[in-house]
Motif scaffolding. Structure first.
Motif, mmCIF file in Angstrom:
data_model
loop_
_atom_site.group_PDB
_atom_site.id
_atom_site.type_symbol
_atom_site.label_atom_id
_atom_site.label_comp_id
_atom_site.label_asym_id
_atom_site.label_seq_id
_atom_site.Cartn_x
_atom_site.Cartn_y
_atom_site.Cartn_z
ATOM 1 N N GLN A 67 0.827 -1.199 0.000
ATOM 2 C CA GLN A 67 0.000 0.000 0.000
ATOM 3 C C GLN A 67 0.863 1.252 0.000
ATOM 4 O O GLN A 67 1.867 1.340 0.709
ATOM 5 C CB GLN A 67 -0.917 -0.003 1.216
ATOM 6 N N HIS A 79 0.764 5.845 -0.552
ATOM 7 C CA HIS A 79 -0.055 7.043 -0.399
ATOM 8 C C HIS A 79 -0.678 7.438 -1.736
ATOM 9 O O HIS A 79 -0.195 7.057 -2.810
ATOM 10 C CB HIS A 79 0.784 8.189 0.148
ATOM 11 N N ALA A 80 -1.725 8.239 -1.653
ATOM 12 C CA ALA A 80 -2.411 8.673 -2.875
ATOM 13 C C ALA A 80 -1.521 9.542 -3.757
ATOM 14 O O ALA A 80 -1.697 9.584 -4.981
ATOM 15 C CB ALA A 80 -3.692 9.424 -2.504
ATOM 16 N N GLU A 100 -6.741 -1.674 -4.044
ATOM 17 C CA GLU A 100 -6.946 -0.438 -4.797
ATOM 18 C C GLU A 100 -5.867 0.607 -4.538
ATOM 19 O O GLU A 100 -5.596 1.453 -5.395
ATOM 20 C CB GLU A 100 -8.323 0.143 -4.455
ATOM 21 N N GLN A 101 -5.246 0.585 -3.379
ATOM 22 C CA GLN A 101 -4.218 1.565 -3.036
ATOM 23 C C GLN A 101 -2.808 0.975 -3.137
ATOM 24 O O GLN A 101 -1.890 1.476 -2.505
ATOM 25 C CB GLN A 101 -4.455 2.093 -1.614
#
Length: 426
Positions: free
Chosen positions: A316, A318-319, A362-363
Motif C-alpha cells: 500500500q 499514499h495517494a 486499490e491503493q
C-alpha cells in the motif's frame, strides 16, 4: 626528564637571586646633589614627601640623602623578598604538577587510546616513542604511515579491546566511529580481525542509545567490505531489518539501509523482508532525501527477486505516490525512482510472473504505477526534457519498457503496444 629540568630551573633561580642581592648591596642607592641649586629629585625618594624625609633625617642625626638611601634599600629588599616568594610558590606548583600521577581511568573517549587494567585503576602511562624516520626522510608516527610500511600500529586492536570495557553511551559511540575509520584506513589490521570482533560490534545493535546503534551499523558496513567477513555480517541482517522497521529515525534508516545495500541478502531473509516491506515503502515516501534514496535502492534490488515482486507491487502507498516522479525532485532521487519503475515493469511482464493471475488492492503500488487510472505516462513525458541527462535516458527506458509489455503466449522477443499508457497519437 621534566623533574630534572625543574631542579635545574630551581638552581638557576637561586643563583639569580644571590646575584641580585649582591648588586643591591654594592650599588650606592643615593648620592648627594652635585650642586645646591639642582632641582633634580633625590634618587630613591619614590614619592616620599620631602618634609617627612627632612624630619626623619633630623631626628636620626643623618643627612637627607643618607636617610633616603637606607629607606630605598629596605624597600628594595622587601620587594625582592616578595617577588622571590611568589616565584618560589609558582615553582612549587609547577613541580607538583610534574610529579602528579596520571588521572584515573574514566569512560571518557580520551581514555580509549590507553590500556586500562580495570575500572577505577590508574592508566599505565604511555611513553611517547621518538618518531622513526622512514626511508624517504619523514616520520612514521601515524598509524596509516606505519601501515604503509608494513607495520602493525595496534590501534584497531586497542579500540576493539576498549569496546569490551564498560563505557557510557557517548564513549561507545566514539569508539565505534574510530573503529570504522581504522577499518577503512588500516586494511591489513582490519583483515587481521576475527569473527569474534564482528560479533562484538554486532552486539552493539542491542544498545539502548540510537547513536550507538547507528555507529555500529556504520562499522558493520565497513567490515562488510572485507570478503571473509561478509557472511558473518550477513547474520545481523535480521536485526538490521528489525531496527529500520521499528525505530523511526532518519539517521538510523540511512545507516541500516546502506549496510543492507552493501550485502547480498540471502533467500532465508526474504520472509523478514516481506514483513518490513510496508516500513520500507513508508521510508520511501518520507521527506528525507538520503533515506529515500537508500530505500529505493533496496527496493529496486528486491524487485528482481521473483518471490518478492508481488509483495512489492501489492504494498500500500499514499495517494500522492507519483509525486516522486515530479521534475522538482532531486536528480539523484528521480534517477533511482525511474530505475525502480523500470525493474517493476520488466518483472511484471516476465513469463514467470504472468503465469499467475494476481490481485491487487486499490491503493497498491501496482495500481499507482500501472493501473488504468495511473498518470505515470504524463510524469514520464515531462521527465524526457529534464535538465539532467541520466534522468532523461532513464525516463525513456521506462517508456520503452511500458510499450514493450508482453502478453501471455507471445514470444519473449515480441513487442506489443500497451493498453493504458501511450496511444498512437502520442
Amino acid at each position: 626528564m621534566l623533574e630534572m629540568q625543574g631542579e635545574l630551573l630551581s638552581k638557576a633561580f637561586g643563583q639569580t637571586v644571590s646575584f641580585v642581592a649582591q648588586v643591591l648591596i654594592l650599588v650606592p642607592w643615593s648620592r648627594p646633589c652635585q650642586s645646591s641649586g639642582s632641582r633634580r629629585p633625590l634618587p630613591g625618594a619614590l614619592g616620599l614627601a620631602p618634609t617627612w624625609a627632612q624630619g626623619h633625617a633630623k631626628d636620626m642625626g643623618m643627612s637627607i640623602p643618607h636617610c633616603l638611601g637606607q629607606l630605598d634599600i629596605r624597600k628594595g629588599i622587601v620587594g625582592l623578598a616578595t617577588g622571590a616568594g611568589f616565584i618560589y610558590l609558582l615553582y612549587k606548583a609547577i613541580k607538583a604538577g610534574i610529579k602528579c600521577q596520571p588521572p584515573l581511568c574514566t569512560t571518557s573517549p580520551i581514555c580509549i587510546a590507553r590500556e586500562c587494567t580495570g575500572p577505577g585503576e590508574r592508566a599505565r602511562p604511555q611513553e611517547a616513542p621518538a618518531p622513526e624516520v622512514s626511508s624517504v626522510g619523514g616520520p612514521k608516527g601515524l598509524a596509516i604511515e606505519r601501515e604503509r610500511h608494513g607495520r602493525d600500529s595496534g590501534e584497531l586492536r586497542r579500540l576493539l579491546n576498549s569496546l569490551e570495557c564498560k563505557q557510557d553511551e557517548y564513549a561507545r559511540s566514539m569508539i565505534l566511529h574510530s573503529i570504522t575509520r581504522c577499518v577503512y584506513l588500516l586494511e591489513a589490521e582490519a583483515s587481521a580481525c576475527t569473527t569474534d570482533d564482528i560479533h562484538l560490534v554486532g552486539s552493539m545493535l542491542d544498545d539502548k542509545d540510537n547513536s550507538v546503534k547507528i555507529q555500529a551499523l556504520n562499522t558493520l558496513k565497513a567490515f562488510s567490505g572485507i570478503r571473509k567477513f561478509r557472511l558473518k555480517v550477513q547474520e545481523h541482517s535480521f536485526k538490521v531489518l528489525e531496527l529500520i522497521s521499528t525505530i523511526w529515525d532518519s539517521e538510523l534508516h540511512i545507516a541500516g539501509l546502506r549496510l543492507l545495500n552493501n550485502l547480498p541478502l540471502p533467500d532465508y531473509v526474504h520472509p523478514q523482508l516481506r514483513r518490513v516491506m510496508p516500513a520500507l515503502m513508508e521510508i520511501l515516501q518520507s521527506d528525507y532525501i538520503l533515506a529515500q534514496v537508500q530505500a529505493i535502492r533496496l527496493l529496486s534490488y528486491l524487485a528482481q527477486k521473483n518471490d518478492l515482486l508481488y509483495d512489492i507491487l501489492n504494498c500500500q502507498v499514499h495517494a500522492n505516490f507519483l509525486s516522486l516522479f515530479q521534475s522538482t525532485q532531486p536528480g539523484s532521487l528521480l534517477f533511482e525512482v525511474l530505475v525502480f519503475a523500470e525493474r517493476l515493469s520488466e518483472g511484471r511482464n516476465s513469463p514467470h510472473y504472468r503465469a499467475v493471475k494476481w490481485h491487487y488492492n486499490e491503493q497498491s503500488l501496482h495500481e499507482a504505477l500501472f493501473g488504468d487510472e495511473s498518470r505515470l505516462a504524463d510524469r514520464l513525458l515531462a521527465l524526457v526534457i529534464h535538465p539532467e541527462e541520466e534522468v532523461q535516458i532513464q525516463a525513456c527506458k521506462v517508456i520503452v519498457s511500458l510499450q514493450c509489455s508482453q502478453d501471455v503466449g507471445v514470444r519473449p522477443s515480441a513487442c506489443q503496444p500497451s493498453h493504458s499508457y501511450f496511444n498512437s497519437g502520442e
